[in-house]
Motif scaffolding. Structure first.
Motif, PDB file in Angstrom:
ATOM      1  N   CYS A  20      47.828 -84.418  -8.287  1.00  0.00           N
ATOM      2  CA  CYS A  20      46.515 -83.967  -8.783  1.00  0.00           C
ATOM      3  C   CYS A  20      46.530 -82.526  -9.272  1.00  0.00           C
ATOM      4  CB  CYS A  20      45.466 -84.083  -7.681  1.00  0.00           C
ATOM      5  SG  CYS A  20      44.977 -85.772  -7.331  1.00  0.00           S
ATOM      6  N   HIS A  21      47.314 -81.685  -8.617  1.00  0.00           N
ATOM      7  CA  HIS A  21      47.294 -80.253  -8.930  1.00  0.00           C
ATOM      8  C   HIS A  21      48.487 -79.844  -9.787  1.00  0.00           C
ATOM      9  CE1 HIS A  21      43.937 -79.210  -6.229  1.00  0.00           C
ATOM     10  NE2 HIS A  21      44.469 -79.997  -5.320  1.00  0.00           N
ATOM     11  N   CYS A  68      50.976 -83.126  -3.686  1.00  0.00           N
ATOM     12  CA  CYS A  68      49.964 -82.222  -4.250  1.00  0.00           C
ATOM     13  C   CYS A  68      49.979 -82.265  -5.767  1.00  0.00           C
ATOM     14  CB  CYS A  68      50.219 -80.782  -3.821  1.00  0.00           C
ATOM     15  SG  CYS A  68      50.621 -80.551  -2.100  1.00  0.00           S
ATOM     16  N   PRO A 103      42.821 -76.191 -10.591  1.00  0.00           N
ATOM     17  CA  PRO A 103      44.229 -75.781 -10.575  1.00  0.00           C
ATOM     18  C   PRO A 103      44.472 -74.818  -9.411  1.00  0.00           C
ATOM     19  CG  PRO A 103      43.034 -74.555 -12.263  1.00  0.00           C
ATOM     20  CD  PRO A 103      42.045 -75.506 -11.639  1.00  0.00           C
ATOM     21  N   TYR A 146      34.204 -75.982 -11.124  1.00  0.00           N
ATOM     22  CA  TYR A 146      34.778 -75.648  -9.821  1.00  0.00           C
ATOM     23  C   TYR A 146      34.196 -74.337  -9.267  1.00  0.00           C
ATOM     24  CZ  TYR A 146      37.818 -74.236  -6.134  1.00  0.00           C
ATOM     25  OH  TYR A 146      38.270 -73.801  -4.919  1.00  0.00           O
ATOM     26  N   PRO A 163      46.835 -70.353 -14.646  1.00  0.00           N
ATOM     27  CA  PRO A 163      46.439 -71.176 -15.782  1.00  0.00           C
ATOM     28  C   PRO A 163      46.016 -70.292 -16.961  1.00  0.00           C
ATOM     29  CG  PRO A 163      45.319 -71.881 -13.765  1.00  0.00           C
ATOM     30  CD  PRO A 163      46.000 -70.601 -13.454  1.00  0.00           C
ATOM     31  N   SER A 186      56.238 -83.206 -14.764  1.00  0.00           N
ATOM     32  CA  SER A 186      55.823 -81.806 -14.776  1.00  0.00           C
ATOM     33  C   SER A 186      57.030 -80.873 -14.637  1.00  0.00           C
ATOM     34  CB  SER A 186      54.772 -81.524 -13.698  1.00  0.00           C
ATOM     35  OG  SER A 186      55.128 -82.136 -12.514  1.00  0.00           O
ATOM     36  N   VAL A 215      39.479 -81.817 -10.187  1.00  0.00           N
ATOM     37  CA  VAL A 215      40.448 -81.098  -9.350  1.00  0.00           C
ATOM     38  C   VAL A 215      40.696 -79.707  -9.931  1.00  0.00           C
ATOM     39  CG1 VAL A 215      42.842 -81.068  -8.587  1.00  0.00           C
ATOM     40  CG2 VAL A 215      41.550 -83.210  -8.566  1.00  0.00           C
ATOM     41  N   ARG A 247      44.134 -89.308  -9.349  1.00  0.00           N
ATOM     42  CA  ARG A 247      43.310 -89.013  -8.171  1.00  0.00           C
ATOM     43  C   ARG A 247      43.689 -89.876  -6.984  1.00  0.00           C
ATOM     44  NH1 ARG A 247      37.210 -89.044  -8.831  1.00  0.00           N
ATOM     45  NH2 ARG A 247      37.321 -87.641  -7.052  1.00  0.00           N
ATOM     46  N   LEU A 272      45.816 -82.041 -14.500  1.00  0.00           N
ATOM     47  CA  LEU A 272      44.934 -82.007 -13.329  1.00  0.00           C
ATOM     48  C   LEU A 272      44.164 -83.313 -13.204  1.00  0.00           C
ATOM     49  CD1 LEU A 272      43.472 -78.427 -13.802  1.00  0.00           C
ATOM     50  CD2 LEU A 272      45.056 -79.149 -12.007  1.00  0.00           C
ATOM     51  N   GLU A 274      50.633 -80.116 -13.627  1.00  0.00           N
ATOM     52  CA  GLU A 274      50.244 -79.616 -14.959  1.00  0.00           C
ATOM     53  C   GLU A 274      49.091 -80.409 -15.538  1.00  0.00           C
ATOM     54  OE1 GLU A 274      53.284 -78.658 -17.641  1.00  0.00           O
ATOM     55  OE2 GLU A 274      53.875 -77.012 -16.322  1.00  0.00           O
TER      56      GLU A 274
END
Lengths: 423, 197
Positions: free
Chosen positions: B42-43, B39, B53, B153, B104, B20, B51, B4, B47, B45
């Motif tokens: 956090c975003h 990016c 996806p 989310y 995902p 990743s 956060v 984060r 997370l 593979e």
């Protein structure tokens, strides 16, 4: 003539005057004729009316036809160069890009000193486009407004309508880099967004015409909406000009007569081909244009006619076609187009969103008498539709430039085009 | 893993990214552009906590969110900071890259609240969500995929739309739909959408 109270405490007065209980078509499998009731007397309704303008009246066949998402970013100069090559015009006319990078550009208005002011939709901005050494520079002069689609200019001041407020920015052209705080000149308007996006048209006396759309597709509207008002921004006084109007986002004063003409978007979900959108004229004040009882002048609503016949209402000057979405319009008052264009009407059609095959997204030319007789319609500029269900651009307003060319705003491509005639 | 921490050392980001990229993929995604490296911290593979996806969302939907973060119309301290310096071309590159990634996988755990799922299904029918988002909730031109997203989310997104703190495309469609949702509606919808196959 019905008078509406002025700005002071206007919201409360407007809402207090609304006691109508809405009736909306209940979509049931059997197509029952019963009407569904909504209570519009409370704050909750006005803050968040049911999302019927795009959802709820669709048939199984129409499922999946949703309001399209505009591109996140305005079209690049390369994309625009490619786009304008595909626009079809009558012989002798050419189109070019007047200004690019104008996100979600909506209504346009000229300042006295040649600034082109442009409203926007979800971008929340108002732009000023100025000429700097032959280059058009786009300045974002206002930010954070609630769908400031309508702009107008009068006596040195910019007027902006943002859903439920008309704001005035004095001496704006001298203060483009530091605009003053907006002064609220009228706010007796509901705060909902649906069909609440507006268009401003000043008449010669300094009153401004403002449409008030219903917050839904079809229903018995509360008494304070589905109308066009005329507002005096100096005093906040207002009067009703037209009733029975669905969603109008365009109008102009006829230079021949001083009368107000306006475009109107008809109800959705009846079919791909009915009812037709309309061009109307206000021959006298407080006529009823038919909504929700009668559409296109001759088509009673299957549920909401409620015993009325179309002969009770003022028919349109012209049927423009179904789902073409006529928005901004202007009489041609320039002199560089061929003489027969004088006082013709140009209408920017935004194009369909819930028709299986899109139509509209073009500029229409209407030749018509000052009384609204003998209308003739032809397509003036087209080519913004890609395939059956996509756009490269969506025209939403037109304005005549000092040199007689016609500017077109496009809230999809985020650009202003210029159409000129080259003898 | 300090996923984060956006202000963390650049090397951490690069290491994460290398991990990743080394993972095998079924489809062939575009190579991550330079601008996507921060990016992925956090975003990617893995997370970051809290956060969502963004892999496999529609290109224009991703761009719309970035434009809204950049202008401050959508508010989130971290994302506004991340988006502030992005050019239009950066945003185009990010939309293109993240939309090229596979969506995902569906939740693999057994649904422990089948009653909530059924209630959510009824809520989705009542509010006609599928009209824009599709019967499988994988999205359409005007509306993003809302399946295969974490429950927390979806609930947050709906709550933000309801409060009108998150802008909606399509003429403000989601602001209006969410305006009629109760807390319970949001809870059931979020669960139903999160456990969709």
């Amino acid at each position: 003539m019905k008078r509406i109270t002025g700005t002071k405490g206007g919201r409360a007065a407007g809402l207090a005057g609304v006691t109508a209980v809405l009736a909306l078509a209940l979509l049931s499998p059997a197509g029952a004729e019963e009407l569904k009731h909504y209570d519009s007397t409370g704050k909750a309704f006005w803050k968040n009316p049911p999302p019927d303008w795009f959802l709820g009246d669709e048939t199984a066949q129409q499922k999946g036809l949703a309001p399209p998402s505009n591109p996140a970013l305005p079209a690049s100069d390369e994309e625009l160069a490619d786009l304008v090559k595909k626009i079809k015009l009558p012989p002798g006319f050419t189109i070019s890009v007047y200004a690019s990078q104008v996100p979600e550009a909506r209504q346009m208005a000229w300042g006295d000193n040649g600034t082109l002011f442009v409203g926007s939709f979800g971008a929340t901005n108002v732009y000023a486009i100025v000429d700097e050494g032959g280059k058009k520079v786009v300045k974002t002069i206002l930010k954070g407004l609630n769908m400031p689609t309508g702009v107008a200019f009068r006596d040195g001041a910019l007027y902006v309508v943002a859903i439920d407020k008309i704001l005035r920015y004095d001496n704006i052209e001298s203060n483009l880099d530091h605009p003053p705080e907006g002064v609220v000149v009228y706010d007796d308007m509901p705060s909902y967004a649906a069909h609440g996006w507006k268009y401003l048209t000043f008449d010669k006396t300094g009153w401004v015409y403002v449409p008030f759309g219903p917050p839904f597709n079809i229903g018995n509207p509360p008494s304070s909406v589905s109308q066009v008002r005329r507002v005096d921004p100096k005093t906040g006084a207002a009067e009703i000009v037209a009733l029975g109007v669905r969603n109008s986002v365009g109008g102009d004063i006829d230079p021949r007569s001083g009368k107000y003409w306006f475009t109107e978007n008809a109800r959705d979900w009846m079919s791909d081909d009915i009812p037709s959108d309309k061009l109307n004229i206000v021959s006298k004040v407080v006529q009823h244009y038919g909504y929700p009882y009668c559409h296109q002048g001759d088509l009673p609503d299957p549920k909401f006619a409620q015993g009325h016949s179309c002969s009770e209402f003022t028919p349109p000057v012209l049927k423009l076609g179904a789902h073409v979405a006529p928005l901004g319009m202007k009489f041609y008052t320039g002199s560089s187009f061929p003489a027969e264009y004088k006082n013709n009407i140009f209408i920017a059609e935004h194009g369909s969103w819930n028709r299986h095959k899109y139509q509209g997204a073009r500029i229409e030319r209407v030749v018509v008498d000052p009384e609204g007789k003998h209308p003739k319609q032809e397509t003036f500029a087209s080519g913004w539709i890609k395939g059956d269900h996509d756009y490269s651009g969506r025209p939403d307003d037109v304005i005549v430039a000092k040199d007689g060319s016609l500017l077109v705003s496009d809230d999809w491509a985020g650009a202003i085009y210029r159409i000129a005639y080259n003898k | 893993m300090p996923a984060r921490n956006f202000s963390g050392p650049v090397s951490a980001t690069i290491v994460l990214c290398a991990i990743s990229l080394a993972s095998p993929r079924a489809a062939e995604p575009a190579e991550a552009p330079e601008v996507a490296q921060p990016c992925l911290a956090c975003h990617g593979e893995v997370l970051g906590e809290g956060v969502p996806p963004i892999a496999g969302h529609f290109n224009n939907y991703i761009q719309l969110q970035l434009v809204a973060f950049r202008s401050g119309r959508r508010q989130n301290e971290i994302m506004q900071g991340m988006a502030a310096g992005l050019s239009d071309n950066d945003i185009r590159a990010l939309g293109k890259y993240f939309s090229s990634l596979p969506i995902p996988a569906a939740a693999t755990q057994a649904d422990e609240q089948p009653d909530l799922t059924k209630a959510g299904q009824r809520t989705a029918a009542q509010f006609r969500c599928a009209n824009c988002h599709g019967d499988k909730f994988l999205g359409s031109q005007g509306a993003p995929r809302v399946a295969h997203l974490p429950e927390f989310y979806v609930a947050k997104a709906l709550t933000d739309y309801r409060a009108n703190t998150r802008p909606s495309s399509g003429g403000g469609a989601m602001t209006e739909v969410a305006g009629g949702l109760s807390d319970d509606n949001i809870k059931t919808l979020a669960h139903y959408l999160a456990v969709l196959p």
